[in-house]
Design an enzyme around this catalytic site. Sequence first.
Site, PDB file in Angstrom:
ATOM      1  CB  VAL A 294      -0.971   0.003   1.210  1.00  0.00           C
ATOM      2  CG1 VAL A 294      -1.800   1.273   1.221  1.00  0.00           C
ATOM      3  CG2 VAL A 294      -1.870  -1.228   1.194  1.00  0.00           C
ATOM      4  CB  CYS A 295       3.931   2.133   1.960  1.00  0.00           C
ATOM      5  SG  CYS A 295       3.332   1.927   3.629  1.00  0.00           S
ATOM      6  CB  THR A 296       4.858   0.360  -2.992  1.00  0.00           C
ATOM      7  OG1 THR A 296       5.707  -0.288  -2.046  1.00  0.00           O
ATOM      8  CG2 THR A 296       5.568   0.467  -4.333  1.00  0.00           C
TER       9      THR A 296
ATOM     10  CG  LEU B 236       5.733   6.606  -0.411  1.00  0.00           C
ATOM     11  CD1 LEU B 236       6.826   5.718   0.140  1.00  0.00           C
ATOM     12  CD2 LEU B 236       5.938   8.044   0.051  1.00  0.00           C
TER      13      LEU B 236
END
Length: 210
Positions: A44-46, A49
Amino acid sequence: MTLRLGDDAPDFNAETTEGPISFHKWMGDGWAVLFSHPKNFTPVCTTELGYMAGINDKFKQRGVKVIGLSVDPLESHEEWSKDIEETQGNALNFPMIADHDRKVSDLYDMIHPNADDTMTVRSVFVIGPDKKIKLILTYPASTGRNFDEILRVIDSLQLTAEHKVATPVNWKNGEDVIIVPAVSDEEAKTVYPDGWKTLKPYLRIVPQPK
Ligand code: BEZ
């Protein structure tokens, strides 16, 4: 430390992917978005960002600097950034804080032990040029944020900082706004000589001021 709207945004020194920063100095006279990520090399973070890198110009146009944070070390941020570019099509174009000692995470209360005692939650802080906190969002690790919503809120914050108006439900830049109740009809006549629409004495609609 518990932070609330209107509080001073704590200052800090940190290592980032763009070198060491002193937060308030780095902000200068503009606005900032500080947002945290639970962990590097997570799906999810990927996506978050990569998306933020894709719309960073829209923040810049509004005089807003963007800065991310994760509790992993700098070398890990650098390795991960290659994956972000490869999979999301956008290279990181804003600094990422390497908060391995959790100094900034603790300062901004980004670790919620009853959710997880090692990773940060997905926090977003919007900070004004006066270094006061204007918006706080907290999302769980499993839910990616909507960064277009952050832009929408910034449009509202910047407009309402300049004019005595408030923005209605789902408002978008350019749409009609609300004259705040603290403004009397007498005062409104001088500010809005072309008039406004009164739905109720407390609900007065006017075109967005320029
Ligand atoms: C993610 O970014 O995909 C993620 C991070 C922590 C927990 C669950 C998901």
